[in-house]
Structure formats: C-alpha cells, structure tokens
Scaffold this motif. Structure first.
Motif, PDB file in Angstrom:
ATOM      1  N   ARG A 139     -83.276 -44.900  80.012  1.00  0.00           N
ATOM      2  CA  ARG A 139     -83.500 -45.514  78.694  1.00  0.00           C
ATOM      3  C   ARG A 139     -83.634 -44.433  77.612  1.00  0.00           C
ATOM      4  NH1 ARG A 139     -88.057 -48.069  79.865  1.00  0.00           N
ATOM      5  NH2 ARG A 139     -86.933 -49.596  81.081  1.00  0.00           N
ATOM      6  N   ARG A 140     -84.403 -43.361  77.902  1.00  0.00           N
ATOM      7  CA  ARG A 140     -84.551 -42.263  76.930  1.00  0.00           C
ATOM      8  C   ARG A 140     -83.212 -41.561  76.695  1.00  0.00           C
ATOM      9  NH1 ARG A 140     -89.305 -41.294  79.806  1.00  0.00           N
ATOM     10  NH2 ARG A 140     -88.278 -39.649  80.990  1.00  0.00           N
ATOM     11  N   ARG A 141     -82.467 -41.328  77.779  1.00  0.00           N
ATOM     12  CA  ARG A 141     -81.173 -40.662  77.640  1.00  0.00           C
ATOM     13  C   ARG A 141     -80.234 -41.481  76.765  1.00  0.00           C
ATOM     14  NH1 ARG A 141     -77.171 -39.653  82.618  1.00  0.00           N
ATOM     15  NH2 ARG A 141     -76.923 -41.883  82.322  1.00  0.00           N
ATOM     16  N   ARG A 142     -80.212 -42.781  76.962  1.00  0.00           N
ATOM     17  CA  ARG A 142     -79.368 -43.664  76.159  1.00  0.00           C
ATOM     18  C   ARG A 142     -79.776 -43.597  74.682  1.00  0.00           C
ATOM     19  NH1 ARG A 142     -79.922 -48.694  78.933  1.00  0.00           N
ATOM     20  NH2 ARG A 142     -78.769 -47.709  80.600  1.00  0.00           N
ATOM     21  N   LEU A 143     -81.076 -43.599  74.412  1.00  0.00           N
ATOM     22  CA  LEU A 143     -81.569 -43.524  73.043  1.00  0.00           C
ATOM     23  C   LEU A 143     -81.215 -42.176  72.415  1.00  0.00           C
ATOM     24  CD1 LEU A 143     -83.159 -44.802  70.730  1.00  0.00           C
ATOM     25  CD2 LEU A 143     -85.239 -43.845  71.767  1.00  0.00           C
ATOM     26  N   TYR A 144     -81.410 -41.083  73.150  1.00  0.00           N
ATOM     27  CA  TYR A 144     -81.074 -39.754  72.627  1.00  0.00           C
ATOM     28  C   TYR A 144     -79.575 -39.625  72.357  1.00  0.00           C
ATOM     29  CZ  TYR A 144     -85.780 -38.208  73.901  1.00  0.00           C
ATOM     30  OH  TYR A 144     -87.135 -38.062  74.007  1.00  0.00           O
ATOM     31  N   ARG A 145     -78.748 -40.220  73.202  1.00  0.00           N
ATOM     32  CA  ARG A 145     -77.305 -40.187  72.961  1.00  0.00           C
ATOM     33  C   ARG A 145     -76.949 -40.950  71.689  1.00  0.00           C
ATOM     34  NH1 ARG A 145     -74.692 -40.962  79.020  1.00  0.00           N
ATOM     35  NH2 ARG A 145     -74.942 -38.790  79.632  1.00  0.00           N
TER      36      ARG A 145
ATOM     37  N   GLU B  40     -82.426 -34.386  88.988  1.00  0.00           N
ATOM     38  CA  GLU B  40     -83.524 -33.807  89.772  1.00  0.00           C
ATOM     39  C   GLU B  40     -84.357 -34.900  90.443  1.00  0.00           C
ATOM     40  OE1 GLU B  40     -85.777 -31.233  87.220  1.00  0.00           O
ATOM     41  OE2 GLU B  40     -84.054 -29.922  86.869  1.00  0.00           O
ATOM     42  N   LEU B  41     -84.585 -35.992  89.739  1.00  0.00           N
ATOM     43  CA  LEU B  41     -85.347 -37.095  90.320  1.00  0.00           C
ATOM     44  C   LEU B  41     -84.648 -37.633  91.569  1.00  0.00           C
ATOM     45  CD1 LEU B  41     -87.704 -39.230  90.061  1.00  0.00           C
ATOM     46  CD2 LEU B  41     -85.983 -40.651  88.944  1.00  0.00           C
ATOM     47  N   PHE B  42     -83.343 -37.845  91.497  1.00  0.00           N
ATOM     48  CA  PHE B  42     -82.617 -38.365  92.657  1.00  0.00           C
ATOM     49  C   PHE B  42     -82.533 -37.336  93.777  1.00  0.00           C
ATOM     50  CE2 PHE B  42     -80.643 -41.611  89.721  1.00  0.00           C
ATOM     51  CZ  PHE B  42     -81.348 -42.663  90.264  1.00  0.00           C
ATOM     52  N   ARG B  43     -82.402 -36.049  93.424  1.00  0.00           N
ATOM     53  CA  ARG B  43     -82.402 -35.007  94.462  1.00  0.00           C
ATOM     54  C   ARG B  43     -83.766 -34.968  95.157  1.00  0.00           C
ATOM     55  NH1 ARG B  43     -82.468 -30.000  91.785  1.00  0.00           N
ATOM     56  NH2 ARG B  43     -84.692 -30.184  92.066  1.00  0.00           N
ATOM     57  N   ASP B  44     -84.846 -34.964  94.355  1.00  0.00           N
ATOM     58  CA  ASP B  44     -86.190 -34.962  94.930  1.00  0.00           C
ATOM     59  C   ASP B  44     -86.445 -36.253  95.712  1.00  0.00           C
ATOM     60  OD1 ASP B  44     -86.526 -32.523  93.705  1.00  0.00           O
ATOM     61  OD2 ASP B  44     -87.802 -33.294  92.088  1.00  0.00           O
ATOM     62  N   GLY B  45     -85.922 -37.362  95.207  1.00  0.00           N
ATOM     63  CA  GLY B  45     -86.088 -38.646  95.882  1.00  0.00           C
ATOM     64  C   GLY B  45     -85.417 -38.649  97.248  1.00  0.00           C
ATOM     65  N   ARG B  46     -84.221 -38.049  97.332  1.00  0.00           N
ATOM     66  CA  ARG B  46     -83.538 -37.990  98.634  1.00  0.00           C
ATOM     67  C   ARG B  46     -84.339 -37.165  99.629  1.00  0.00           C
ATOM     68  NH1 ARG B  46     -79.099 -37.570  95.154  1.00  0.00           N
ATOM     69  NH2 ARG B  46     -79.095 -35.301  95.335  1.00  0.00           N
ATOM     70  N   LEU B  47     -84.871 -36.036  99.184  1.00  0.00           N
ATOM     71  CA  LEU B  47     -85.683 -35.197 100.063  1.00  0.00           C
ATOM     72  C   LEU B  47     -86.965 -35.935 100.466  1.00  0.00           C
ATOM     73  CD1 LEU B  47     -86.254 -32.507 101.459  1.00  0.00           C
ATOM     74  CD2 LEU B  47     -87.291 -31.721  99.306  1.00  0.00           C
TER      75      LEU B  47
ATOM     76  N   GLU C 172     -90.510 -45.823  95.364  1.00  0.00           N
ATOM     77  CA  GLU C 172     -90.826 -45.979  93.943  1.00  0.00           C
ATOM     78  C   GLU C 172     -89.883 -45.143  93.074  1.00  0.00           C
ATOM     79  OE1 GLU C 172     -94.870 -46.004  91.278  1.00  0.00           O
ATOM     80  OE2 GLU C 172     -94.709 -44.531  92.880  1.00  0.00           O
ATOM     81  N   MET C 173     -89.555 -43.945  93.538  1.00  0.00           N
ATOM     82  CA  MET C 173     -88.639 -43.083  92.791  1.00  0.00           C
ATOM     83  C   MET C 173     -87.276 -43.753  92.637  1.00  0.00           C
ATOM     84  SD  MET C 173     -89.637 -39.455  94.568  1.00  0.00           S
ATOM     85  CE  MET C 173     -88.810 -38.293  93.509  1.00  0.00           C
ATOM     86  N   PHE C 174     -86.759 -44.308  93.725  1.00  0.00           N
ATOM     87  CA  PHE C 174     -85.431 -44.922  93.681  1.00  0.00           C
ATOM     88  C   PHE C 174     -85.420 -46.281  93.000  1.00  0.00           C
ATOM     89  CE2 PHE C 174     -84.421 -42.015  97.283  1.00  0.00           C
ATOM     90  CZ  PHE C 174     -83.381 -41.356  96.650  1.00  0.00           C
ATOM     91  N   LEU C 175     -86.528 -46.995  93.059  1.00  0.00           N
ATOM     92  CA  LEU C 175     -86.555 -48.335  92.490  1.00  0.00           C
ATOM     93  C   LEU C 175     -86.935 -48.361  91.012  1.00  0.00           C
ATOM     94  CD1 LEU C 175     -88.215 -50.292  95.423  1.00  0.00           C
ATOM     95  CD2 LEU C 175     -85.805 -50.310  94.745  1.00  0.00           C
ATOM     96  N   TYR C 176     -87.866 -47.497  90.585  1.00  0.00           N
ATOM     97  CA  TYR C 176     -88.430 -47.649  89.245  1.00  0.00           C
ATOM     98  C   TYR C 176     -88.386 -46.403  88.353  1.00  0.00           C
ATOM     99  CZ  TYR C 176     -90.435 -51.601  91.726  1.00  0.00           C
ATOM    100  OH  TYR C 176     -90.600 -52.716  92.491  1.00  0.00           O
ATOM    101  N   ASP C 177     -88.581 -45.216  88.913  1.00  0.00           N
ATOM    102  CA  ASP C 177     -88.780 -44.020  88.082  1.00  0.00           C
ATOM    103  C   ASP C 177     -87.559 -43.625  87.264  1.00  0.00           C
ATOM    104  OD1 ASP C 177     -91.309 -43.938  89.036  1.00  0.00           O
ATOM    105  OD2 ASP C 177     -91.070 -42.130  90.249  1.00  0.00           O
TER     106      ASP C 177
END
Length: 182
Positions: free
Chosen positions: A161-167, A95-102, A150-155
């Motif tokens: 990182r959270r996804r990796r930890l949850y996995r 969703e972040l990347f979809r919103d970032g593209r828009l 900012e969305m594409f560079l940092y967000d």
C-alpha cells in the motif's frame, strides 16, 4: 483536497522553498531529503485522495528564493524523493518475502520436530500429565510457525500500500506558484 477543477490536489503554503527540505541535509536540493513534516503532510493528504485519480501537488511560495542562489527544481526533488521511497518499499517487500521463506522453513522444521516428539514420547502412555506434555509440544510447534504465516498473510499488505502511494506521488504533477496565495 481537491482544487477548483475537482482534481486530486495537495496544496502546500510555504514561506520559501527551503521549508520543504531538511535543513541538516548537506546535499543539493535535487538530491536532498524532504523535511519530515513536509513528507508527512504530503503522504497523509495523498492517502486521503481517491486512489484512481492522479495526484497534483501545488506549492505556494510566499517569497521567492534569494537572488544569486540557484532556485531548486522542486518538482524533480519531490518526484525523486518519492520514487526513492517507492524503491525502498520494493526492497522491503523483497526482504520480507526472503525472510518469510527462511522463517517458514525453520518454523516448518520445528513444527515437524515438535509433532514427532509429541507422538514419540507419548507412544503407548496414557494419563493427564502425558496429555499435557503432548499438547504442549503441539502448541509450541504451532506457535513457532505463527510468525512466518503472519508474514505471508498480512505483513506485505501495508508495504504494498505504501509503495503504491509513493509511486503515485513520484508521478504527481508538481506546480510551483510564487507570490502570496489569495
């Protein structure tokens, strides 16, 4: 925290298994929500463990569950909970990347418009007020593009990182030990 063998281990000392789950959750244990305190504790400790080692979660239950009440499968519940959290982070990343593209498309269009207007309205004119007007359009254009950049560079980094930890937590070895911990 590490256990006696030096492996990356998170230890929880609970009175009984119900402390691990949200008491307001109407679902059975396998599909139930972990208590917020339990989740925070596990996630916080997991974040401190070495990133390249598998995680083990050891749950020390002081009292066994009541007779006649089905014992929850704590290992499955914990792994499923964190697997669901990892899937939620994957969706958030998408969703972040979809919103970032828009946002980038909108921002780029507004930047182009501002640059064009700056050029058009100041063509052949000189003076300090014209220069302020021109620079204002340019600044507005760049400010509009700031958030998409900012969305594409940092967000995406904290989400990843959270996804990796949850996995890692979803793949953790969960061990339940009954009786008082010494």
């Amino acid at each position: 925290m590490s256990d006696e063998t030096g492996k990356a281990t998170i230890a929880l000392k609970l009175r009984d298994s119900s402390q691990l789950f949200n008491t307001l959750d109407p679902f059975p244990f396998r599909e139930g929500d972990l208590a917020a305190d339990a989740e925070d504790y596990i996630v916080e400790w997991a974040g401190e463990l070495p990133k390249d080692e598998p995680i083990a979660i050891v749950i020390h239950l002081q009292e066994p569950d009541a007779a006649g009440k089905p014992a929850p499968d704590l290992a499955t519940a914990i792994r499923n909970w964190f697997a669901d959290k990892a899937r939620a982070e994957t969706r958030a990343l998408r969703e972040l990347f979809r919103d970032g593209r828009l946002a980038f498309a909108i921002g780029f269009a507004v930047l182009a418009f501002c640059l064009f207007m700056s050029w058009l309205l100041t063509q052949g004119r000189e003076g300090p007020f014209i220069r302020i007007f021109q620079e204002s359009f340019i600044i507005v254009g760049w400010v509009v593009i700031w958030r998409p950049a900012e969305m594409f560079l940092y967000d995406w980094l904290p989400i990843l990182r959270r996804r990796r930890l949850y996995r890692r937590l979803a793949q953790a070895r969960v061990e339940v030990r009954a009786g008082p911990r010494g």
